[in-house]
Design an enzyme around this catalytic site. Sequence first.
Site, mmCIF file in Angstrom:
data_model
loop_
_atom_site.group_PDB
_atom_site.id
_atom_site.type_symbol
_atom_site.label_atom_id
_atom_site.label_comp_id
_atom_site.label_asym_id
_atom_site.label_seq_id
_atom_site.Cartn_x
_atom_site.Cartn_y
_atom_site.Cartn_z
ATOM 1 N N PHE A 49 0.464 -1.377 -0.172
ATOM 2 C CA PHE A 49 -0.116 0.106 -0.376
ATOM 3 C C PHE A 49 1.016 1.230 -0.135
ATOM 4 C CE2 PHE A 49 -2.287 -3.180 2.129
ATOM 5 C CZ PHE A 49 -3.403 -3.625 1.264
ATOM 6 N N LYS A 52 -6.175 -5.175 -2.190
ATOM 7 C CA LYS A 52 -5.604 -4.459 -3.251
ATOM 8 C C LYS A 52 -6.024 -3.199 -4.374
ATOM 9 C CE LYS A 52 -1.825 -2.645 -4.789
ATOM 10 N NZ LYS A 52 -0.865 -1.458 -3.719
ATOM 11 N N PHE A 99 -8.064 12.674 -0.799
ATOM 12 C CA PHE A 99 -8.265 11.982 -1.947
ATOM 13 C C PHE A 99 -9.564 12.772 -2.758
ATOM 14 C CE2 PHE A 99 -5.259 9.455 -3.498
ATOM 15 C CZ PHE A 99 -4.680 9.183 -1.735
ATOM 16 N N ALA A 144 -9.553 17.614 -6.524
ATOM 17 C CA ALA A 144 -9.939 17.842 -7.588
ATOM 18 C C ALA A 144 -8.653 18.658 -8.261
ATOM 19 C CB ALA A 144 -11.054 19.622 -8.041
ATOM 20 N N GLY A 201 -2.388 10.102 -12.396
ATOM 21 C CA GLY A 201 -1.512 9.903 -13.213
ATOM 22 C C GLY A 201 -0.884 8.673 -12.429
ATOM 23 N N CYS A 239 0.138 3.081 -11.293
ATOM 24 C CA CYS A 239 -0.602 2.082 -10.434
ATOM 25 C C CYS A 239 -2.129 2.539 -10.425
ATOM 26 C CB CYS A 239 -0.325 2.527 -8.427
ATOM 27 S SG CYS A 239 1.312 2.447 -8.075
ATOM 28 N N LYS A 257 3.330 13.175 -9.618
ATOM 29 C CA LYS A 257 3.005 13.491 -8.084
ATOM 30 C C LYS A 257 4.174 14.310 -7.816
ATOM 31 C CE LYS A 257 3.346 9.933 -4.787
ATOM 32 N NZ LYS A 257 2.374 9.241 -4.092
HETATM 33 C C1 UGA Z 1 -1.087 4.434 -4.985
HETATM 34 C C2 UGA Z 1 -1.325 4.283 -3.847
HETATM 35 O O1 UGA Z 1 -1.981 5.330 -3.022
HETATM 36 C C3 UGA Z 1 -0.891 3.622 -2.873
HETATM 37 O O2 UGA Z 1 -1.685 3.409 -1.495
HETATM 38 C C4 UGA Z 1 -0.682 2.249 -3.649
HETATM 39 O O3 UGA Z 1 0.477 1.264 -3.118
HETATM 40 C C5 UGA Z 1 0.265 2.384 -4.922
HETATM 41 O O4 UGA Z 1 -0.896 3.515 -5.517
HETATM 42 C C6 UGA Z 1 0.824 1.483 -5.422
HETATM 43 O O5 UGA Z 1 -0.304 1.087 -5.550
HETATM 44 O O6 UGA Z 1 1.748 0.524 -5.948
HETATM 45 P P1 UGA Z 1 0.692 6.386 -5.647
HETATM 46 O O7 UGA Z 1 0.486 6.540 -7.167
HETATM 47 O O8 UGA Z 1 1.842 6.056 -5.457
HETATM 48 O O9 UGA Z 1 0.055 5.705 -4.482
HETATM 49 O O10 UGA Z 1 -0.066 7.843 -5.499
HETATM 50 P P2 UGA Z 1 -1.382 8.369 -5.032
HETATM 51 O O11 UGA Z 1 -0.658 9.621 -3.672
HETATM 52 O O12 UGA Z 1 -2.015 7.993 -4.837
HETATM 53 O O13 UGA Z 1 -1.118 9.393 -6.678
HETATM 54 C C7 UGA Z 1 -1.736 9.093 -6.803
HETATM 55 C C8 UGA Z 1 -2.232 9.749 -7.830
HETATM 56 O O14 UGA Z 1 -3.442 10.678 -7.595
HETATM 57 C C9 UGA Z 1 -1.118 11.073 -8.538
HETATM 58 O O15 UGA Z 1 -1.156 11.735 -9.531
HETATM 59 C C10 UGA Z 1 -1.684 12.464 -7.198
HETATM 60 O O16 UGA Z 1 -1.668 13.545 -8.217
HETATM 61 C C11 UGA Z 1 -3.409 12.095 -8.048
HETATM 62 N N1 UGA Z 1 -4.055 12.425 -6.895
HETATM 63 C C12 UGA Z 1 -4.340 12.687 -5.063
HETATM 64 C C13 UGA Z 1 -5.159 13.375 -6.566
HETATM 65 O O17 UGA Z 1 -5.577 14.097 -7.566
HETATM 66 N N2 UGA Z 1 -5.989 14.093 -6.389
HETATM 67 C C14 UGA Z 1 -5.925 13.822 -5.212
HETATM 68 O O18 UGA Z 1 -6.613 13.718 -4.107
HETATM 69 C C15 UGA Z 1 -5.007 13.047 -4.215
#
Ligand code: UGA
Length: 448
Positions: free
Chosen positions: A149, A221, A266, A269, A274, A277, A338
């Site tokens: 995670f 997952k 999460f 907006a 991207g 994952c 990110k």
């Molecule tokens: C995500 C999950 O959060 C992890 O728990 C999981 O282990 C991981 O995938 C995986 O499957 O390996 P990750 O892809 O590293 O982690 O990044 P996140 O922080 O979740 O962000 C994902 C995307 O969502 C980013 O582009 C971020 O900018 C975007 N985001 C996030 C939004 O557009 N809005 C939000 O409110 C939160």
Amino acid sequence: MTITVLGTGYVGLTTATLLAHSGHKVFAVEPNKERLHAVQSGKSFFYEEGLDPLVKHVIESGSLVATDSYKDSVPHSDIVFSSVGTPDNADGSPNLEYVFASARAAAALMKPDTTYVQKSTVPVGTGRKVQELFRSLGKEFGYVSNPEFLREGTALADTLWFDRVVVGSDDSDSASKVLNLYKSMVKHRSDIASIANLSAPKNYQDGAYIATSQNSAELIKVTANAFLALKISFANSIAKLADQADADVVEVMDAVGSDKRIGRAFLNAGRGYGGGCFPKDVSGLISSAQQYGVDIGIMQEAAELNASMPGYIANKIHDVLTHGFEGAKIAILGLAFKAGTSDARKSPGVSLANILTKRGAFVTVFDPKAIDEAREDLLSNITIARTTEDCIKDAELTCITTDWKEFLEYDLLKMRSEMQGDIFFDAMNAFDKGFVEKSGLKYIGVGR
Ligand code: UGA
């Protein structure tokens, strides 16, 4: 314990390094020469906060050994973790070629009492197929699905101060063996944190150890990732409505998210999600549901909404440019999917830069860490700047697509004087509108 970790990506290298700091002997197996040499010289091949000092420490002490040889690692191991890549197939399903190839190669060398642990994200039912493969080779091993995670950019903190560890197995001894590894890591947590210069999140409460069936763990997952992606797409749908209805999606989500049943996380907006994952896990869940004859249309909608966001932002940009896209000079700050990572896979910043370029704008981009990884996905006529200053110089409009600290803290009065125009597009909704406007810039956000 002696442990082999197959694959040294974000998940594999973080796992291998932390276990090597927790009193275990760990082999990290990596076939890619460049990545292998990086780990052997005490570094990761990607940027992840705090990881390099930890890798260096265990490579030097010899508790982590990086190798490309299954023969030198697997036969000596009590536990083998698989964290190999699962790239996308053209139809959106994950390609499991490496998952099965590594299982086959390991099975030939594993001692009979070795436990095989699947850390790669795989569709529900994959573990049973891997066990069938073992049986077809005349072998039987304890098998555990131990989904990961961690988030990129906070990989160490997420692993050290976890919310939950999930072990899914139809064999309780194998499940306990894996849970005990995590308990050993918790014992070493403060030493590890001091080397990595990290501290526990505020109000951290010990995470849960959750044992489930093998298939449930596999489904946990992808369900977790799909739900987070759904929250983001939901927030982006409300943002589109807020744009039309003259409301502010940030105010809306702050209030809606203060309901403990919903939660604020999460619901930001902006330019959409991207990375390696969410896009893959959402399409993987859709295709795996289809294989079981189940229609999961809600996720299809979430994926389409997400894919629409860079184009939606491009249209908003078009509407504020005095002479449209033709010849407009636009600065894009942010290519990493990110902040905190050099990863530019499925990056909304890259998509937006390409859309604007195709529509006739002169686009300049900059990112503090992700330029190398983004380069091949960017159209060739996009200019890559070396600094934020270079990027925004003479721009008519500056758009923030990744919330890097150096962008959030940039002196906006200076930005106003360096730009030719005065439009500040906050595609992350990360800025206070009043604060930006005080510097003489015109603020535009997504749904604000
Ligand atoms: C995500 C999950 O959060 C992890 O728990 C999981 O282990 C991981 O995938 C995986 O499957 O390996 P990750 O892809 O590293 O982690 O990044 P996140 O922080 O979740 O962000 C994902 C995307 O969502 C980013 O582009 C971020 O900018 C975007 N985001 C996030 C939004 O557009 N809005 C939000 O409110 C939160």
